[in-house]
Design a protein around this motif. Structure first.
Motif, PDB file in Angstrom:
ATOM      1  N   ASP A 110     -40.912 -11.540   8.712  1.00 47.56           N
ATOM      2  CA  ASP A 110     -40.754 -12.909   9.221  1.00 47.56           C
ATOM      3  C   ASP A 110     -41.191 -13.928   8.176  1.00 47.56           C
ATOM      4  O   ASP A 110     -40.566 -14.990   8.028  1.00 47.56           O
ATOM      5  CB  ASP A 110     -41.572 -13.094  10.504  1.00 47.56           C
ATOM      6  N   ARG A 111     -42.259 -13.636   7.450  1.00 47.98           N
ATOM      7  CA  ARG A 111     -42.781 -14.598   6.474  1.00 47.98           C
ATOM      8  C   ARG A 111     -42.011 -14.594   5.159  1.00 47.98           C
ATOM      9  O   ARG A 111     -41.861 -15.646   4.529  1.00 47.98           O
ATOM     10  CB  ARG A 111     -44.255 -14.306   6.193  1.00 47.98           C
ATOM     11  N   LEU A 112     -41.514 -13.426   4.758  1.00 46.99           N
ATOM     12  CA  LEU A 112     -40.910 -13.309   3.433  1.00 46.99           C
ATOM     13  C   LEU A 112     -39.389 -13.347   3.442  1.00 46.99           C
ATOM     14  O   LEU A 112     -38.765 -13.646   2.421  1.00 46.99           O
ATOM     15  CB  LEU A 112     -41.390 -12.014   2.762  1.00 46.99           C
ATOM     16  N   GLY A 113     -38.791 -12.984   4.574  1.00 47.71           N
ATOM     17  CA  GLY A 113     -37.338 -13.040   4.661  1.00 47.71           C
ATOM     18  C   GLY A 113     -36.614 -11.979   3.860  1.00 47.71           C
ATOM     19  O   GLY A 113     -35.501 -12.214   3.367  1.00 47.71           O
ATOM     20  N   LEU A 114     -37.204 -10.796   3.710  1.00 51.15           N
ATOM     21  CA  LEU A 114     -36.517  -9.691   3.044  1.00 51.15           C
ATOM     22  C   LEU A 114     -36.987  -8.385   3.676  1.00 51.15           C
ATOM     23  O   LEU A 114     -37.987  -8.364   4.399  1.00 51.15           O
ATOM     24  CB  LEU A 114     -36.794  -9.696   1.538  1.00 51.15           C
ATOM     25  N   PRO A 115     -36.276  -7.274   3.441  1.00 48.69           N
ATOM     26  CA  PRO A 115     -36.675  -6.009   4.067  1.00 48.69           C
ATOM     27  C   PRO A 115     -38.049  -5.551   3.594  1.00 48.69           C
ATOM     28  O   PRO A 115     -38.376  -5.658   2.403  1.00 48.69           O
ATOM     29  CB  PRO A 115     -35.585  -5.033   3.602  1.00 48.69           C
ATOM     30  N   VAL A 116     -38.822  -5.043   4.537  1.00 53.30           N
ATOM     31  CA  VAL A 116     -40.178  -4.574   4.245  1.00 53.30           C
ATOM     32  C   VAL A 116     -40.357  -3.180   4.840  1.00 53.30           C
ATOM     33  O   VAL A 116     -39.902  -2.912   5.952  1.00 53.30           O
ATOM     34  CB  VAL A 116     -41.242  -5.524   4.829  1.00 53.30           C
ATOM     35  N   VAL A 117     -40.991  -2.314   4.101  1.00 51.79           N
ATOM     36  CA  VAL A 117     -41.393  -0.996   4.597  1.00 51.79           C
ATOM     37  C   VAL A 117     -42.906  -0.909   4.502  1.00 51.79           C
ATOM     38  O   VAL A 117     -43.486  -1.235   3.463  1.00 51.79           O
ATOM     39  CB  VAL A 117     -40.747   0.134   3.763  1.00 51.79           C
ATOM     40  N   VAL A 118     -43.546  -0.500   5.590  1.00 53.48           N
ATOM     41  CA  VAL A 118     -44.997  -0.301   5.605  1.00 53.48           C
ATOM     42  C   VAL A 118     -45.270   1.136   6.018  1.00 53.48           C
ATOM     43  O   VAL A 118     -44.809   1.578   7.078  1.00 53.48           O
ATOM     44  CB  VAL A 118     -45.705  -1.263   6.577  1.00 53.48           C
TER      45      VAL A 118
END
Length: 342
Positions: A110-118
């Motif tokens: 939501d904050r960065l606007g790109l795909p994230v994997v955690v």
């Protein structure tokens, strides 16, 4: 935006590392290291207050790095159990015991606007050591501010969708009511006894019990007051052959050896790779002590020569989570779809 460039993060209890992973070369570069804005920097602050501090720090650093790196995705290796959808269930070494599950992947997207994997930090680090999906199963163990492990077998890390598995540091190895406290709030956990922090606490207790022995040891020179003893001084004393420090370390390593024999006897893994700042700083001294304790306990069905070959050191750097997160992003489509915590 360069499709083969990813921003990767290894968020630990002491240090947050962030860098650029080049999928074409498999190299991590432009690594920045800063103290994690968690328990180590703000002792005594409740988990509910530390969670937003850590998220804000991570978001700000990631936003800056993503722009500089021209990243297609962000991969986060996190020091705690993580579900398949990127929710952090707990983080004892980062914000202590307590705190609600944190939807970290969604917050960052939501904050960065790109795909994230955690994923869990050890889950990420495993992929650094995978060269063939069908290679011999192995168990990766980290010994640093805490203890964790992950088992790799036939193309996957053995976890369930809720992130359960690989939390060997929270195995209760000392059931005594006055056993050492773990960062999670429990007592007698392996991480509270045999991690870097746990060993330092054990050295201080040993100094109180035997002040004369401590005064004669190499530990007393840099730290006449045991309360001021730090990890580099302890590591230096062990590497120099100091008996007092080595005896303290052996007592902690004995508990880890018990855990390793339990893993071996339950699922038959014969290869154990050690990483983490504390274990790597001690190097072959740590491997030797662990091997001796494993031989003393015995691994059912193995002869001493086989036992001595079970434990090896990982790569001599602190880039395990960064390299692993980058390789995992590449393998799972750069985070464009939900990535299993396995």
């Amino acid at each position: 935006m360069t499709e083969s460039a990813f921003t990767v993060v290894d968020l630990g209890g002491t240090t947050l590392r962030i860098g650029r992973y080049d999928d074409a070369t498999g190299v991590v570069s432009a690594v920045r290291r800063v103290p994690t804005a968690g328990l180590a920097q703000h002792p005594g602050v409740p988990a509910a207050d530390l969670q937003p501090k850590v998220v804000d720090q991570l978001s700000a650093l990631a936003a800056d790095a993503v722009e500089r790196h021209g990243s297609a995705a962000l991969g986060v290796a996190f020091a705690g159990p993580v579900t398949a959808d990127g929710r952090v269930l707990a983080a004892p070494t980062v914000w202590g015991g307590g705190g609600a599950p944190l939807p970290l992947r969604q917050l960052l997207e939501d904050r960065l606007g790109l795909p994230v994997v955690v994923v869990n930090d050890l889950t990420a680090a495993v992929w650094r050591y995978v060269v063939d999906p069908d290679q011999q199963p192995f168990c990766l163990i980290t010994v640093s501010s805490g203890i964790g492990c992950k088992v790799y077998r036939r193309g996957e890390v053995l976890l369930d969708a809720e992130g359960h598995g690989g939390e060997l540091g929270h195995w209760t190895c000392d059931p005594a009511p006055d056993a050492p406290l773990c960062d999670c709030g429990g007592r007698g956990h392996l991480g509270g006894i045999a991690s870097g922090r746990g060993v330092l606490a054990a050295a201080r207790r040993a100094a109180q019990a035997d002040p004369g022995g401590y005064a004669r040891s190499a530990l007393a020179r840099p730290a006449p007051d045991p309360a001021r003893l730090d990890s580099p001084a302890f590591v230096a004393a062990v590497r120099a052959g100091d008996r007092f420090a080595t005896a303290v370390l052996r007592g902690a390593v004995a508990h880890l050896a018990s855990a390793v024999t339990a893993v071996f006897t339950s699922i038959g893994v014969r290869r154990y790779i050690l990483m983490g700042g504390f274990a790597l700083a001690l190097g072959q001294h740590y491997v030797r002590l662990l091997g001796e304790e494993l031989e003393r306990l015995g691994c059912f069905g193995l002869d001493p020569a086989e036992i001595r070959r079970m434990v090896v050191l990982g790569a001599p750097d602190d880039d395990h989570g960064l390299v692993g997160a980058g390789r995992l992003l590449a393998a799972r489509g750069a985070g464009r779809t939900a990535v299993s915590a396995a």
